[in-house]
Motif scaffolding. Sequence first.
Motif, PDB file in Angstrom:
ATOM      1  N   PHE A 294      47.636  43.167  35.307  1.00  0.00           N
ATOM      2  CA  PHE A 294      46.326  42.535  35.205  1.00  0.00           C
ATOM      3  C   PHE A 294      45.781  42.634  33.786  1.00  0.00           C
ATOM      4  O   PHE A 294      45.223  41.673  33.237  1.00  0.00           O
ATOM      5  CB  PHE A 294      45.361  43.188  36.197  1.00  0.00           C
ATOM      6  CG  PHE A 294      43.976  42.629  36.135  1.00  0.00           C
ATOM      7  CD1 PHE A 294      43.660  41.422  36.755  1.00  0.00           C
ATOM      8  CD2 PHE A 294      42.970  43.291  35.438  1.00  0.00           C
ATOM      9  CE1 PHE A 294      42.392  40.924  36.687  1.00  0.00           C
ATOM     10  CE2 PHE A 294      41.694  42.782  35.364  1.00  0.00           C
ATOM     11  CZ  PHE A 294      41.398  41.590  35.995  1.00  0.00           C
ATOM     12  N   GLN A 295      45.948  43.804  33.166  1.00  0.00           N
ATOM     13  CA  GLN A 295      45.440  43.967  31.793  1.00  0.00           C
ATOM     14  C   GLN A 295      46.196  43.069  30.808  1.00  0.00           C
ATOM     15  O   GLN A 295      45.593  42.517  29.875  1.00  0.00           O
ATOM     16  CB  GLN A 295      45.564  45.437  31.377  1.00  0.00           C
ATOM     17  CG  GLN A 295      44.592  46.355  32.089  1.00  0.00           C
ATOM     18  CD  GLN A 295      44.771  47.808  31.700  1.00  0.00           C
ATOM     19  OE1 GLN A 295      45.807  48.170  31.125  1.00  0.00           O
ATOM     20  NE2 GLN A 295      43.774  48.632  32.023  1.00  0.00           N
ATOM     21  N   MET A 296      47.495  42.930  31.003  1.00  0.00           N
ATOM     22  CA  MET A 296      48.262  42.068  30.109  1.00  0.00           C
ATOM     23  C   MET A 296      47.887  40.608  30.294  1.00  0.00           C
ATOM     24  O   MET A 296      47.844  39.841  29.328  1.00  0.00           O
ATOM     25  CB  MET A 296      49.754  42.267  30.377  1.00  0.00           C
ATOM     26  CG  MET A 296      50.271  43.643  29.949  1.00  0.00           C
ATOM     27  SD  MET A 296      52.027  43.856  30.325  1.00  0.00           S
ATOM     28  CE  MET A 296      52.710  42.572  29.269  1.00  0.00           C
ATOM     29  N   SER A 297      47.563  40.204  31.541  1.00  0.00           N
ATOM     30  CA  SER A 297      47.228  38.795  31.779  1.00  0.00           C
ATOM     31  C   SER A 297      45.810  38.448  31.344  1.00  0.00           C
ATOM     32  O   SER A 297      45.481  37.292  31.102  1.00  0.00           O
ATOM     33  CB  SER A 297      47.398  38.454  33.257  1.00  0.00           C
ATOM     34  OG  SER A 297      46.518  39.241  34.052  1.00  0.00           O
ATOM     35  N   THR A 298      44.930  39.440  31.227  1.00  0.00           N
ATOM     36  CA  THR A 298      43.530  39.179  30.840  1.00  0.00           C
ATOM     37  C   THR A 298      43.170  39.839  29.524  1.00  0.00           C
ATOM     38  O   THR A 298      41.996  40.107  29.246  1.00  0.00           O
ATOM     39  CB  THR A 298      42.594  39.727  31.945  1.00  0.00           C
ATOM     40  OG1 THR A 298      42.808  41.136  32.094  1.00  0.00           O
ATOM     41  CG2 THR A 298      42.820  39.024  33.269  1.00  0.00           C
ATOM     42  N   ILE A 299      44.177  40.118  28.685  1.00  0.00           N
ATOM     43  CA  ILE A 299      43.911  40.838  27.451  1.00  0.00           C
ATOM     44  C   ILE A 299      43.093  40.021  26.461  1.00  0.00           C
ATOM     45  O   ILE A 299      42.353  40.547  25.638  1.00  0.00           O
ATOM     46  CB  ILE A 299      45.244  41.290  26.812  1.00  0.00           C
ATOM     47  CG1 ILE A 299      44.953  42.298  25.691  1.00  0.00           C
ATOM     48  CG2 ILE A 299      46.053  40.106  26.323  1.00  0.00           C
ATOM     49  CD1 ILE A 299      46.210  42.948  25.162  1.00  0.00           C
ATOM     50  N   ASN A 304      32.652  42.206  30.039  1.00  0.00           N
ATOM     51  CA  ASN A 304      31.239  42.570  30.001  1.00  0.00           C
ATOM     52  C   ASN A 304      31.005  43.851  30.806  1.00  0.00           C
ATOM     53  O   ASN A 304      30.172  43.919  31.674  1.00  0.00           O
ATOM     54  CB  ASN A 304      30.399  41.419  30.559  1.00  0.00           C
ATOM     55  CG  ASN A 304      28.928  41.604  30.246  1.00  0.00           C
ATOM     56  OD1 ASN A 304      28.585  42.370  29.355  1.00  0.00           O
ATOM     57  ND2 ASN A 304      28.075  40.902  30.983  1.00  0.00           N
ATOM     58  N   SER A 305      31.816  44.831  30.493  1.00  0.00           N
ATOM     59  CA  SER A 305      31.745  46.087  31.234  1.00  0.00           C
ATOM     60  C   SER A 305      31.541  47.224  30.257  1.00  0.00           C
ATOM     61  O   SER A 305      32.063  47.210  29.145  1.00  0.00           O
ATOM     62  CB  SER A 305      33.046  46.320  32.008  1.00  0.00           C
ATOM     63  OG  SER A 305      33.068  47.612  32.557  1.00  0.00           O
ATOM     64  N   PHE A 325      27.452  44.297  38.151  1.00  0.00           N
ATOM     65  CA  PHE A 325      28.900  44.495  38.170  1.00  0.00           C
ATOM     66  C   PHE A 325      29.304  45.817  38.861  1.00  0.00           C
ATOM     67  O   PHE A 325      30.376  45.914  39.477  1.00  0.00           O
ATOM     68  CB  PHE A 325      29.450  44.465  36.738  1.00  0.00           C
ATOM     69  CG  PHE A 325      29.540  43.057  36.196  1.00  0.00           C
ATOM     70  CD1 PHE A 325      28.614  42.577  35.286  1.00  0.00           C
ATOM     71  CD2 PHE A 325      30.552  42.212  36.612  1.00  0.00           C
ATOM     72  CE1 PHE A 325      28.706  41.279  34.799  1.00  0.00           C
ATOM     73  CE2 PHE A 325      30.648  40.926  36.128  1.00  0.00           C
ATOM     74  CZ  PHE A 325      29.728  40.442  35.231  1.00  0.00           C
ATOM     75  N   ALA A 326      28.392  46.781  38.724  1.00  0.00           N
ATOM     76  CA  ALA A 326      28.691  48.031  39.457  1.00  0.00           C
ATOM     77  C   ALA A 326      28.684  47.793  40.962  1.00  0.00           C
ATOM     78  O   ALA A 326      29.565  48.262  41.704  1.00  0.00           O
ATOM     79  CB  ALA A 326      27.673  49.105  39.084  1.00  0.00           C
ATOM     80  N   GLN A 327      27.665  47.022  41.421  1.00  0.00           N
ATOM     81  CA  GLN A 327      27.610  46.731  42.856  1.00  0.00           C
ATOM     82  C   GLN A 327      28.767  45.822  43.276  1.00  0.00           C
ATOM     83  O   GLN A 327      29.325  45.962  44.363  1.00  0.00           O
ATOM     84  CB  GLN A 327      26.267  46.069  43.191  1.00  0.00           C
ATOM     85  CG  GLN A 327      25.077  46.995  43.018  1.00  0.00           C
ATOM     86  CD  GLN A 327      23.754  46.276  43.240  1.00  0.00           C
ATOM     87  OE1 GLN A 327      23.726  45.052  43.444  1.00  0.00           O
ATOM     88  NE2 GLN A 327      22.653  47.035  43.151  1.00  0.00           N
ATOM     89  N   ALA A 447      34.694  37.779  36.293  1.00  0.00           N
ATOM     90  CA  ALA A 447      35.137  38.756  37.315  1.00  0.00           C
ATOM     91  C   ALA A 447      36.284  39.636  36.829  1.00  0.00           C
ATOM     92  O   ALA A 447      36.814  40.458  37.575  1.00  0.00           O
ATOM     93  CB  ALA A 447      35.592  38.010  38.584  1.00  0.00           C
ATOM     94  N   VAL A 448      36.634  39.483  35.563  1.00  0.00           N
ATOM     95  CA  VAL A 448      37.776  40.248  35.053  1.00  0.00           C
ATOM     96  C   VAL A 448      37.496  41.735  35.073  1.00  0.00           C
ATOM     97  O   VAL A 448      38.335  42.561  35.453  1.00  0.00           O
ATOM     98  CB  VAL A 448      38.126  39.763  33.636  1.00  0.00           C
ATOM     99  CG1 VAL A 448      39.254  40.601  33.033  1.00  0.00           C
ATOM    100  CG2 VAL A 448      38.499  38.289  33.651  1.00  0.00           C
ATOM    101  N   THR A 449      36.259  42.047  34.633  1.00  0.00           N
ATOM    102  CA  THR A 449      35.921  43.470  34.530  1.00  0.00           C
ATOM    103  C   THR A 449      35.973  44.153  35.897  1.00  0.00           C
ATOM    104  O   THR A 449      36.454  45.286  36.051  1.00  0.00           O
ATOM    105  CB  THR A 449      34.534  43.626  33.907  1.00  0.00           C
ATOM    106  OG1 THR A 449      34.496  42.970  32.634  1.00  0.00           O
ATOM    107  CG2 THR A 449      34.191  45.089  33.764  1.00  0.00           C
TER     108      THR A 449
END
Length: 798
Positions: A294-299, A304-305, A325-327, A447-449
Motif C-alpha cells: 500500500f505504501q509503495m502504491s501511494t507513495i 493529510n495525517s 480522519f481519526a474517527q 482516504a490514503v491516510t
Amino acid sequence: MASNDIVISSLGDQSGSQGLQPYSPPPPPMLEGGDEAINWGRYLAAFRRYSWLMALVVVLGTTAGVLATRFMQPTYTANATIWVESSGGSADGPLRPKNLLTADNWLDLLRRSVVLDSVVLRRRMIVQPVETADSALFASFRVEERFATGHFVLAVSPDGESWVLQQQNHDLLHGAAGAAIGSGLGWTWAPAKELLGRGREIKFSVRQPRDVSADLNRRLSATLPENGNFIRVGLDGTDRLSLAPILNDICTQFVSTAASLKQRNMKEFRLALDSQVTQAEQGLREAESRLRSFQMSTITKPRNSPLAVAPGLVATQPVATGQYFAQKSQLDLIRADRTQLEAVLARARQGSVVTDAFLTVTAVKGAPQLTLALSELTKAEADYAANSRRYTPEHPLMTQLSAQIQQLRNQRIPDLTQGLIDQLKAQEAELEGRIQTAGVELREVPAVTISEMRLTREYEAANDLYKMLAGRREEARLAELGAIPDIHVLEEAVTPTRPSSNQAPKIILIALVGSLGAAVGLALLLDHLDSRFRYPEQVTNELGLPILGAVPACRKNRAGELAPDQAQQVVEAFRTIRLNLAHSYGAAGPVTLTVTSPGAGDGKSFVSSNLAVSFAQAGYRTLLIDGDIRRGELHRMFSVERRPGLLDYLTGNANHEDIVRPTSQSGLWVVPCGIRRHHGPELLGSAAMSGLMAWFKSRFNVVIVDSPPLGAGIDPFVLGTMTGHLIVVFRAGETDRQMAQAKLPLVERLPVRLLGAVLNEVEAGGVYRYYNYIYGYTSDEEPAAGQLTAGGGDSASP
C-alpha cells in the motif's frame, strides 16, 4: 403322674359355688397400640427343649471355624511413602510448570496397568510354580509380546537328559536338557541342566500380566490426604520376604512413569505452541506485505495525517480534519474487525475454529472473556493431544477434554464472538453518524491516510501476537529441558516382621456366632414345625378355645407318692376348672358335659375323674359316666364292677339302679362302660340313651361323661350331643394339634356347645407362668371343737 390317678383326696372343700365369679387367666402383656408382646417364654421353652441339638450345632460350627484357621496363613503388610511436590505458583517463575496431576489422579496412576504391568513383567510374576522351591528354575524366564498362558507340566526324563512340556496331559514340546523351552509359545526360557534334576514333574502356570496386575492391585492400598503431600502405599500378602522388593519396584516404576508422562505432556504443549507461532509468523508477514504494498502504491499521493506531516507542521493541521480522519480510521478498523470476526464466526460454526484467526483481530484484544476462552481452548487442545498417546478416546479424562473443547468451540467462543460483533456494530453506527455530520467539510481529504493507518495497526497487532507466542514457546522449551519429576520416593519399604492381621480369632468368633445363630434358627424352625401342643396360645389363637384351667405336672417320688404341695396344686387347678364350669351354666339347670381329647393318652379320664371328685367335694351330687365303651377304665379307678354298665342298660339287660355305683367319695356316683359291643356307637345315639340322660339330669346336679378321643370315631360327638356341652383336654408336649384342628370343626355342625379346653401336664413357669398357682401357699388343717369324723363312701341310692 399316671393318667388314671385320682389326685384329689377327701379334703374338705367348703368354698361352695354361690356368689363366685368365673376364673379366667390373666391376658398376656400388651404393647402400646394393642399389639401383643413378644412371647419370650415360648422361645426359652423351645431353647430348653432343643438345648442338646443347639449345643451340638454350636460345637460343630465352632470346631469347623477352628479347623478353618489351620489352613489360613498370616497376612503381612509392607509400607512405603512417596512425596508429592506442591503445585507451582507464580513465585516459581516461568520455567517451573504446574503439577501434572491432582491428588486423586496420582492414586489412580499408581494403580494403572502401565505401572503394575511393568513390575509384573520385570519380576517375572506372570509365571508361578506350584512348588516354591522351583522358583530358581524361572530366573531366566521371559516372554514376548504374544505368549501362551495356562497350566503346564515340565516332565524331566529319569536320566535328566531330556524334557517334555505338557498341558492338560497333551505333549506340546520336547527337547534336550539345557535347551531353550517354549519355542513357538512366546517364551524365552533356558533353565540350567543341573536345576532340572532327574525324573521330576515341574508344575507351573503362566498368566497374562493384566490378570496378575489385577491381583496385585487388590492387595495394594494407597492414601493421599486432602491438601497433603505424602502418598502412603501398602502391599498385603502372605510371603513377607517378597513384599518389600515388589512394593519398592512399584514405587520406582510409579515415579519413572510420572516423570515420563510429565516430559511428554510438556513436549506436546511446546509442539502446540510451535504450531501457533508458525501461524502467527505467517499472519505477521501477510500484514507487513499488505502495508508495504500500500505504501509503495501511494507513495506519490499527499497525506493529510499527523503521521505524515513534519513535526513542526503538526500544529497547523485543522482540528476537525484530525478528528474526522481519526474517527474514519477507527470506523474502518471496527468494520474490518467486525467483518473479520463475522467470517471467523461463520467458519467456527461450520466446525473449523482457528485460534490464531481470532487473535489477529484487533478487537479481540479488548475482549478479555473471549481472549480467556481462546486461551482455554488452546490449552485444552494441547492437553488432548498430549493425553491421546496415553489414553483411548473413551477414557474419562479424554472424554472430559473432548467435551470441554466442544463446549468452547460450539457454544462459548461463538457466543462471545457474536456479542463482540454486536458491540462493534453499535460502535459503527455511532461513528457513521459523527462522520456524516463532519463529512461535508472533509470530502476532499483523501482516504490514503486512513488505509495506511489501518494497515499499520494490523501489522502492529500481528507483530504483538507473534512476540507473545514466541515468548511462551521459548518458556515451554526451557521448562521442557529443565523438567523434574513431581514425585519422589521418600521412604522405601522394608521386610515386615510381624503379621498385620490375624484372622483366626475373627474366624472362630464368626463361626461361634454363626453356629449359635444357626442353632437358634434351627430350634425355632423345629418348634414351628412341631405338630404337638406345647403353648397355650396354640389353643386360644389357632383353635379359638378359651382355657378353663391348667393342671400342673406332678412327679411321684420313689415311694410312688406325690408331695403334698404338688397334690395341692392339682386340687387348686381342678377347683378353678370347676368354678369356670359351674358359672358357665348359671341357673339353667344341672351341669352336663362331655370330656374328650384329640388323641389317646392326653389325660381325659384323669381330668374327668378328678373334676367329678372336685364337684362332689363342693357339695354337688355328681355322676361320672364312662362313655369310652371301647377302652373305658373308670371302673378300675374307682374299684367298681364293669358290668352291668352303660351298654348293658342300652341293650336292655339292666335297669337304672343296676348301673349307678356309689364310690368312696361322698356325693359321687359312677356308671361304668359295661359290656363291649361292636355296635356300641349306634347305641350311644339311640332313644334309650336320650331317656337315660334325662333320668340322670333329674337326679344329679353334675353329670360328667368321659368319652373316647376325637380321633377314635364318632363316640365323642354323639355323647356331646347328648350332654350338649364339650370340653377338650390337651396334654402339653403330647397332643397332636393337627388332629385337633381336623376334628374340632366337626363340632360346629352339631348342637354342641364347646365350653373350652383344659391344659394337662403343664410345667410350672415359662409359657405357663400365667396359669400357675402360688407354690406353698396352703393352710394347715385345724380340727374344730366337736367336729365329726367324715364317713366313708356314700351308698345312698341316687
